[in-house]
Design an enzyme around this catalytic site. Structure first.
Site, PDB file in Angstrom:
ATOM      1  N   GLU A 243       0.837  -1.195   0.000  1.00  0.00           N
ATOM      2  CA  GLU A 243       0.000   0.000   0.000  1.00  0.00           C
ATOM      3  C   GLU A 243       0.874   1.248   0.000  1.00  0.00           C
ATOM      4  O   GLU A 243       1.850   1.350   0.736  1.00  0.00           O
ATOM      5  CB  GLU A 243      -0.922   0.013   1.227  1.00  0.00           C
ATOM      6  CG  GLU A 243      -1.891   1.180   1.220  1.00  0.00           C
ATOM      7  CD  GLU A 243      -2.702   1.300   2.493  1.00  0.00           C
ATOM      8  OE1 GLU A 243      -3.786   1.902   2.439  1.00  0.00           O
ATOM      9  OE2 GLU A 243      -2.249   0.805   3.542  1.00  0.00           O
TER      10      GLU A 243
ATOM     11  N   GLN B 166      -6.853  -6.296  -6.417  1.00  0.00           N
ATOM     12  CA  GLN B 166      -6.836  -6.886  -5.071  1.00  0.00           C
ATOM     13  C   GLN B 166      -7.760  -6.130  -4.118  1.00  0.00           C
ATOM     14  O   GLN B 166      -7.743  -4.901  -4.057  1.00  0.00           O
ATOM     15  CB  GLN B 166      -5.415  -6.878  -4.505  1.00  0.00           C
ATOM     16  CG  GLN B 166      -5.304  -7.636  -3.183  1.00  0.00           C
ATOM     17  CD  GLN B 166      -3.892  -7.648  -2.633  1.00  0.00           C
ATOM     18  OE1 GLN B 166      -3.495  -6.738  -1.921  1.00  0.00           O
ATOM     19  NE2 GLN B 166      -3.123  -8.691  -2.972  1.00  0.00           N
TER      20      GLN B 166
ATOM     21  N   CYS C  58      -2.042  -8.693   4.970  1.00  0.00           N
ATOM     22  CA  CYS C  58      -1.527  -7.404   5.431  1.00  0.00           C
ATOM     23  C   CYS C  58      -1.387  -7.378   6.951  1.00  0.00           C
ATOM     24  O   CYS C  58      -2.354  -7.633   7.679  1.00  0.00           O
ATOM     25  CB  CYS C  58      -2.437  -6.269   4.987  1.00  0.00           C
ATOM     26  SG  CYS C  58      -1.845  -4.648   5.528  1.00  0.00           S
TER      27      CYS C  58
ATOM     28  N   ASN D 249       6.008 -16.640  -1.491  1.00  0.00           N
ATOM     29  CA  ASN D 249       6.319 -15.219  -1.341  1.00  0.00           C
ATOM     30  C   ASN D 249       7.129 -14.996  -0.063  1.00  0.00           C
ATOM     31  O   ASN D 249       6.883 -15.635   0.951  1.00  0.00           O
ATOM     32  CB  ASN D 249       5.016 -14.409  -1.304  1.00  0.00           C
ATOM     33  CG  ASN D 249       5.227 -12.945  -0.970  1.00  0.00           C
ATOM     34  OD1 ASN D 249       4.709 -12.458   0.022  1.00  0.00           O
ATOM     35  ND2 ASN D 249       5.986 -12.233  -1.775  1.00  0.00           N
TER      36      ASN D 249
ATOM     37  N   GLY E 266       7.560  -8.889  -3.980  1.00  0.00           N
ATOM     38  CA  GLY E 266       6.945  -7.624  -3.604  1.00  0.00           C
ATOM     39  C   GLY E 266       7.980  -6.540  -3.406  1.00  0.00           C
ATOM     40  O   GLY E 266       8.367  -5.835  -4.339  1.00  0.00           O
TER      41      GLY E 266
END
Length: 311
Positions: free
Chosen positions: A2, A61, A91, A192, A216
Site C-alpha cells: 500500500e 486486489q 496485510c 512469497n 513484492g
C-alpha cells in the site's frame, strides 16, 4: 504494498518487464461496496482490458471482512474491466487489522471461507479468484485450517507469505511451511517472502517445490529484478545498471507529476529511494542527502549526480 505499488509504479515495472502479471495495491472495502468508478481510478489498467500499456495483466486486489460487501465490490471491479480478483488476508498493518481486515482474519477460518465462497459464487465462473495469506496471526496453529477453508471456497490460486503477522518482516521467511502446503493442496501455490534474486528464488523452489513465485518489496529495491531473473534462468549474465536506473528515476519523476502534486511526488520519490538503498550502494551512501531535498527538481538532480559520479 500500500502506498508504493500504484499504477505509476506498476507501469514502470511493466516497462522493464520480466513478470507474468502485476497486482494492484489492496482496495479497502469497509462500510459500502466500492463503486465501479473507484476501480477505474485506482486501477486504470482496468480500462485497458486489465493490462498495462506494456501488456502485462493486472489483478485487482481487495481487502475487507464483510463477505457481501466484498462480493459486491468484486462484481463492480469486473464491471470496471477487471479480469482477476485477488483477496488480501496477509496485510500485517495495525490500522488494517484493527478494522477487521488483512491478517487478523487468519484467526477465523470460517470467515475466510465465507468471504471467498461469497465472492466465488457472485462472480462469473470465467473470472479467476485468488487469495494471499501469511502463515498465521500470532502463530501457525490454524495454517492448514485456513488453507482448507480457502480451497473449499473454490479458490484456484493461493499466495503464501512465509511469516506470521506477529513476525512482521523480521525473521527469515519459513519456506518449508509453504512446501508443506504445496504437498497438501490442489490449488496453485505461489511462494512469497525473501525472494530477492535468482539464487534465492532457486533456493525457495528447492525447499517449497513451488513453480510460482511472487516478489513484492524486492521489486522496489531493484526494479530490474524480474528481467534479471529471467535472463539468468536462461543462462545469460545480468548486471545492475545504475545508468538505466538514473534514466528510470527521471522518467518516473515526470510520470508521477502527471498524477500527483509536488508534495506527494516528492514523498513517493523519497520513499522509493528508501527501498533502492538496499540494492544500490550509491543510494544508500547518499540517502540522507536525498531525503533533505526540498523539491522534486532538487531531488532528481541530486539523484542524477549521485548515479553519474565516477569513483
Amino acid at each position: 504494498m500500500e502506498g508504493v505499488m500504484d499504477h505509476t509504479m506498476r507501469a514502470l515495472l511493466s516497462k522493464i518487464g520480466g513478470m507474468d502479471y502485476l497486482v494492484t495495491e489492496f482496495i479497502r472495502v469497509t462500510q459500502y461496496p466500492i463503486p465501479t468508478t473507484t476501480f477505474k481510478r485506482l486501477a486504470p489498467e482496468n480500462t485497458n482490458k486489465a493490462r498495462t500499456i506494456h501488456n502485462h495483466p493486472v489483478h485487482t486486489q481487495l481487502l475487507g471482512s464483510n463477505a457481501e460487501l466484498m462480493a459486491e465490490s468484486a462484481l463492480n471491479a469486473i464491471e470496471a474491466g477487471a479480469t482477476h480478483i485477488d483477496v488480501n488476508f496477509g496485510c500485517p498493518a495495525k490500522r488494517v487489522n484493527g478494522h477487521g481486515g488483512g491478517s487478523v482474519l487468519l484467526q477465523t477460518p470460517d470467515a475466510l471461507y465465507d468471504i471467498m465462497s461469497t465472492i466465488r459464487k457472485t462472480l462469473p465462473s470465467r473470472i479467476p479468484v485468488s487469495a494471499k495469506i501469511r502463515l498465521g496471526f500470532e502463530d501457525e496453529d490454524l495454517l492448514f485450517d485456513n488453507v482448507a477453508a480457502i480451497e473449499s471456497a473454490g479458490v484456484g490460486t493461493l499466495t503464501i507469505h512465509g511469516r506470521t503477522k506477529k513476525d512482521g518482516y523480521k525473521p527469515p521467511a519459513r519456506w518449508e511451511k509453504i512446501g508443506e502446503i504445496q504437498d497438501k493442496t490442489n490449488m496453485i501455490v505461489v511462494a512469497n517472502g525473501d525472494i530477492t534474486d535468482t539464487e534465492s528464488l532457486l533456493r525457495c523452489q528447492s525447499i517449497t517445490g513451488c513453480q510460482h513465485f511472487m516478489i513484492g518489496r524486492g521489486s522496489l529495491n531493484n526494479p530490474f529484478i524480474f528481467q534479471q531473473i529471467r535472463a539468468e534462468l536462461n543462462g545469460h549474465k545480468s548486471t545492475k545498471d545504475k545508468t538505466s536506473l538514473n534514466t528510470l528515476f527521471a522518467g518516473y519523476s515526470n510520470e508521477l507529476q502527471e498524477y500527483y502534486d509536488e508534495v506527494a511526488t516528492l514523498g513517493r520519490l523519497k520513499q522509493w529511494c528508501g527501498h533502492l538503498r538496499f540494492d544500490f550502494a550509491e543510494v544508500k551512501e547518499n540517502l540522507q542527502a536525498l531525503r533533505r531535498c526540498k523539491n522534486v527538481n532538487e531531488l532528481t538532480q541530486t539523484f542524477e549526480s549521485i548515479m553519474t559520479k565516477t569513483h
